[in-house]
Design a protein around this motif. Structure first.
Motif, PDB file in Angstrom:
ATOM      1  N   LEU A   1       0.822  -1.216   0.000  1.00 60.01           N
ATOM      2  CA  LEU A   1       0.000   0.000   0.000  1.00 60.01           C
ATOM      3  C   LEU A   1       0.856   1.268   0.000  1.00 60.01           C
ATOM      4  CD1 LEU A   1      -2.653  -1.237   2.575  1.00 60.01           C
ATOM      5  CD2 LEU A   1      -2.996  -0.925   0.115  1.00 60.01           C
ATOM      6  N   SER A   2       2.137   1.106  -0.320  1.00 57.50           N
ATOM      7  CA  SER A   2       3.083   2.242  -0.427  1.00 57.50           C
ATOM      8  C   SER A   2       3.238   3.011   0.886  1.00 57.50           C
ATOM      9  CB  SER A   2       2.663   3.193  -1.557  1.00 57.50           C
ATOM     10  OG  SER A   2       2.687   2.533  -2.803  1.00 57.50           O
ATOM     11  N   ARG A   3       3.090   2.316   2.009  1.00 55.47           N
ATOM     12  CA  ARG A   3       3.335   2.921   3.323  1.00 55.47           C
ATOM     13  C   ARG A   3       4.766   2.590   3.750  1.00 55.47           C
ATOM     14  NH1 ARG A   3      -0.092   6.627   4.739  1.00 55.47           N
ATOM     15  NH2 ARG A   3       0.306   6.192   6.956  1.00 55.47           N
ATOM     16  N   ASN A   4       5.712   2.853   2.845  1.00 56.42           N
ATOM     17  CA  ASN A   4       7.079   2.395   3.038  1.00 56.42           C
ATOM     18  C   ASN A   4       7.801   3.112   4.182  1.00 56.42           C
ATOM     19  OD1 ASN A   4       6.857   0.616   0.849  1.00 56.42           O
ATOM     20  ND2 ASN A   4       7.359   2.221  -0.604  1.00 56.42           N
ATOM     21  N   ARG A   5       7.711   4.441   4.202  1.00 59.03           N
ATOM     22  CA  ARG A   5       8.409   5.189   5.255  1.00 59.03           C
ATOM     23  C   ARG A   5       7.903   4.809   6.641  1.00 59.03           C
ATOM     24  NH1 ARG A   5       8.733  11.404   2.881  1.00 59.03           N
ATOM     25  NH2 ARG A   5      10.075  10.931   1.082  1.00 59.03           N
ATOM     26  N   ASP A   6       6.607   4.594   6.721  1.00 61.75           N
ATOM     27  CA  ASP A   6       6.011   4.289   8.022  1.00 61.75           C
ATOM     28  C   ASP A   6       6.466   2.929   8.539  1.00 61.75           C
ATOM     29  OD1 ASP A   6       3.962   6.579   8.375  1.00 61.75           O
ATOM     30  OD2 ASP A   6       3.661   5.900   6.332  1.00 61.75           O
ATOM     31  N   ILE A   7       6.464   1.906   7.662  1.00 62.01           N
ATOM     32  CA  ILE A   7       6.858   0.572   8.135  1.00 62.01           C
ATOM     33  C   ILE A   7       8.340   0.539   8.469  1.00 62.01           C
ATOM     34  CG2 ILE A   7       7.264  -0.395   5.831  1.00 62.01           C
ATOM     35  CD1 ILE A   7       5.888  -2.196   8.962  1.00 62.01           C
ATOM     36  N   ILE A   8       9.152   1.332   7.764  1.00 64.60           N
ATOM     37  CA  ILE A   8      10.571   1.425   8.119  1.00 64.60           C
ATOM     38  C   ILE A   8      10.725   2.046   9.498  1.00 64.60           C
ATOM     39  CG2 ILE A   8      12.742   2.608   7.572  1.00 64.60           C
ATOM     40  CD1 ILE A   8      12.045   2.252   4.611  1.00 64.60           C
ATOM     41  N   ARG A   9       9.953   3.093   9.773  1.00 64.88           N
ATOM     42  CA  ARG A   9      10.014   3.744  11.083  1.00 64.88           C
ATOM     43  C   ARG A   9       9.596   2.775  12.193  1.00 64.88           C
ATOM     44  NH1 ARG A   9       6.969   7.658  10.009  1.00 64.88           N
ATOM     45  NH2 ARG A   9       5.083   7.209  11.173  1.00 64.88           N
ATOM     46  N   TYR A  10       8.526   2.031  11.954  1.00 64.23           N
ATOM     47  CA  TYR A  10       8.068   1.081  12.968  1.00 64.23           C
ATOM     48  C   TYR A  10       9.099  -0.032  13.184  1.00 64.23           C
ATOM     49  CZ  TYR A  10       3.651   3.366  11.710  1.00 64.23           C
ATOM     50  OH  TYR A  10       2.678   4.299  11.433  1.00 64.23           O
ATOM     51  N   TYR A  11       9.703  -0.485  12.083  1.00 61.69           N
ATOM     52  CA  TYR A  11      10.732  -1.531  12.199  1.00 61.69           C
ATOM     53  C   TYR A  11      11.921  -1.036  13.018  1.00 61.69           C
ATOM     54  CZ  TYR A  11      15.155  -3.610  10.745  1.00 61.69           C
ATOM     55  OH  TYR A  11      16.429  -4.120  10.735  1.00 61.69           O
ATOM     56  N   LEU A  12      12.374   0.190  12.752  1.00 62.76           N
ATOM     57  CA  LEU A  12      13.524   0.738  13.478  1.00 62.76           C
ATOM     58  C   LEU A  12      13.214   0.902  14.963  1.00 62.76           C
ATOM     59  CD1 LEU A  12      14.827   3.384  10.901  1.00 62.76           C
ATOM     60  CD2 LEU A  12      15.830   1.151  11.448  1.00 62.76           C
ATOM     61  N   ILE A  13      11.966   1.257  15.280  1.00 59.10           N
ATOM     62  CA  ILE A  13      11.561   1.336  16.690  1.00 59.10           C
ATOM     63  C   ILE A  13      11.609  -0.063  17.320  1.00 59.10           C
ATOM     64  CG2 ILE A  13       9.615   1.810  18.251  1.00 59.10           C
ATOM     65  CD1 ILE A  13       8.816   4.069  16.266  1.00 59.10           C
ATOM     66  N   GLY A  14      11.107  -1.060  16.592  1.00 57.95           N
ATOM     67  CA  GLY A  14      11.158  -2.446  17.073  1.00 57.95           C
ATOM     68  C   GLY A  14      12.591  -2.917  17.280  1.00 57.95           C
ATOM     69  N   LEU A  15      13.478  -2.540  16.342  1.00 57.05           N
ATOM     70  CA  LEU A  15      14.894  -2.905  16.462  1.00 57.05           C
ATOM     71  C   LEU A  15      15.517  -2.241  17.693  1.00 57.05           C
ATOM     72  CD1 LEU A  15      17.409  -4.296  15.270  1.00 57.05           C
ATOM     73  CD2 LEU A  15      17.776  -2.253  13.865  1.00 57.05           C
TER      74      LEU A  15
END
Length: 556
Positions: A413-427
């Protein structure tokens, strides 16, 4: 045509569109699930003879294999650069606009990029093997030849993966699924043949056996690439016909195609490397933290590291691959719906994807936890610590698989920046809790820290989907509750079978452990299938075929 008929027509079109999209997803998921499952099962079964032929050195061999593959996986994903997933997504968008010719040009330019990335990645891994080994867990002379062997595979794997992405962009999942299985077959044949010759015929060194086992990645990739090439040339007339009837309204310069590929690929790089980065973090921190907290020697730490990084990981990745199959399938379908601005379809596909994942993953994870003891004995040896780690891995695999699917939904759904941000928070969460988890949970610590980090990222992404696409989780709760109840009953059935058979059969024997696993899986699987068919839950997954199964099995 009456006014009433006109009013009803769009609704019918919506229903047909939704049904078609659902069938595409289920059919595509079936192909990718079969391909992933067969290749993963084969990739796990080879361990049984491999462990026997490696002898007393098998635990050290497993640890070395895991270390090499973690580094290689990271380099592979960087070399591929997310290009296969990005091109799959772009192809779907261009195809939805009837611009097939642009999509095919995109594929050909992508081949040039992946070839270049593969060669550069291979050179860096080959000549930087010593420094890379030092960076991830300390210098290890045994790791150098393993990284050299894996560097060779890097040359062709990116282009092979891109070709799979090309077919997925056309929502043709069979070539990808079959090529996965062929890749694994040739890899396992070479691996076992080389290991048997080195360890049993030549009485050689276990490091050489591990090195040749990792070189098998190149052998498998070459076989897979040849098969995909055959598929491509077989389908060329069909592809040319689609290109010939394109709208040809889009005129995109070559430089812009390259730019679009790279821009689209960057988010996929970050997310596709997520699991590997978590694994590399474990590889870099587990040894120093275990030495600091428990004052263990290198050999003891390597043995404990092998328990979760290789032994358990090899088995739980069988069920995680099911999540990956759903993820690969749903990205192009969601992209197509997004391109046509069909919000109703998008919402339905999001809900279907989550339910499909839970329907497969939860009983799979609980089932593996139930048979962990005989399963660990079958593949490795009777070991209470190994069994416990496998049980914990099975449960934490749900979080890993869910992040795989939810990140794919966001990317589709082209929510790329958001999922990257969430992943980095998880990391970041994983980094913060890694030491406390190892301190309190020892070998299980990295697994729990990974699960918590992944779930934090996944929950944030779920909230994003609810806010921006109107997904209704409350609506899914009755189905989720049913899946949980059926999965717990499946777990209880399999666990009782294992418990009862341990009184009759020798739980230390590999042959008798196989019998225990087989009977427990059959009993637990039968319970889940029966409940899913009787409650009509299976109809959501396999459609009208469920009714036929009920008739054959005489289930009302």
């Amino acid at each position: 045509m009456s006014e009433e008929s006109k009013a009803n027509q769009p609704k019918t079109t919506h229903v047909n569109s939704e049904a078609e999209a659902h069938q595409k997803m289920v059919r595509g998921s079936a192909w990718m699930t079969a391909g992933s499952l067969f290749s993963r099962v084969l990739g796990a079964i080879y361990i049984i003879p491999w462990v026997i032929w490696m002898g007393a050195d098998y635990t050290q061999g497993n640890a070395l294999y895991a270390k090499g593959y973690n580094i290689y996986s990271f380099f592979l994903l960087i070399a591929i650069g997310g290009i296969p997933s990005a091109i799959s997504k772009q192809l779907s968008e261009y195809n939805a606009m009837n611009e097939y010719a642009v999509g095919q040009r995109l594929f050909k330019r992508g081949l040039l990029l992946t070839s270049a990335f593969g060669i550069v990645g291979a050179i860096i891994l080959w000549f930087g093997a010593g420094a890379i080994s030092t960076a991830f867990g300390g210098y290890d002379a045994n790791l150098i030849p393993v990284l050299h062997a894996l560097a060779i595979a890097l040359v062709i794997l990116p282009s092979m993966s891109l070709t799979r992405g090309f077919f997925q962009g056309y929502q043709q999942m069979a070539p990808s699924a079959i090529s996965q299985f062929v890749e694994q077959v040739f890899r396992v044949i070479y691996m076992l043949g080389a290991t048997y010759f080195i360890m049993r015929v030549a009485h050689g060194d276990w490091v050489d056996a591990v090195t040749q086992s990792t070189f098998a990645a190149f052998v498998g990739a070459a076989a897979s690439f040849l098969l995909l090439g055959w598929y491509y040339f077989r389908k060329r007339p069909e592809l040319n016909a689609l290109a010939a009837q394109s709208e040809n309204q889009l005129v995109i310069p070559v430089w812009q195609l390259f730019r679009d590929i790279i821009i689209q690929a960057i988010p996929f790089i970050v997310i596709d490397t997520a699991t590997t980065v978590f694994n590399l973090l474990d590889q870099a921190t587990f040894q120093p933290m275990m030495r600091l907290i428990f004052h263990l020697g290198t050999k003891q730490i390597d043995t404990l590291y092998a328990y979760f990084a290789f032994n358990a990981n090899k088995l739980v990745m069988i069920i995680v691959s099911l999540a990956s199959a759903i993820a690969v399938t749903v990205v192009p379908i969601l992209s197509e719906s997004l391109a046509s601005h069909n919000m109703r379809n998008i919402r339905k596909q999001l809900e279907d994807s989550i339910i499909l994942f839970l329907f497969i993953m939860i009983p799979g994870a609980l089932g593996m936890a139930a048979v962990a003891q005989p399963l660990n004995t079958l593949f490795y040896s009777y070991d209470q610590i190994g069994t416990l780690i496998l049980q914990i891995s099975a449960f934490t695999a749900i979080a890993l698989g869910f992040f795989t699917v939810i990140s794919a939904l966001m990317q589709g759904l082209s929510r790329n920046r958001d999922i990257i941000r969430y992943y980095l928070i998880g990391l970041l969460v994983k980094i913060i809790i890694q030491f406390p988890c190892i301190y309190f949970l020892s070998t299980a610590g990295p697994l729990v820290a990974t699960a918590i980090g992944m779930m934090v990222a996944s929950l944030m992404a779920m909230y994003d989907l609810e806010v921006n696409f109107g997904i209704r989780y409350v609506k899914l709760l009755p189905k989720i509750n049913r899946i949980l109840v059926y999965s717990i009953l499946t777990y209880a059935t399999a666990r009782l079978v294992v418990y009862g058979l341990n009184f009759i059969l020798n739980e230390h024997s590999k042959t008798q452990s196989f019998l225990i696993v087989a009977l427990a899986v059959i009993a637990g699987g039968a319970v889940y299938v029966y409940l899913a068919l009787r409650s009509r839950m299976a109809d959501l997954m396999i459609g009208t075929k469920a009714a036929g199964l009920r008739r054959k099995l005489r289930i009302k």
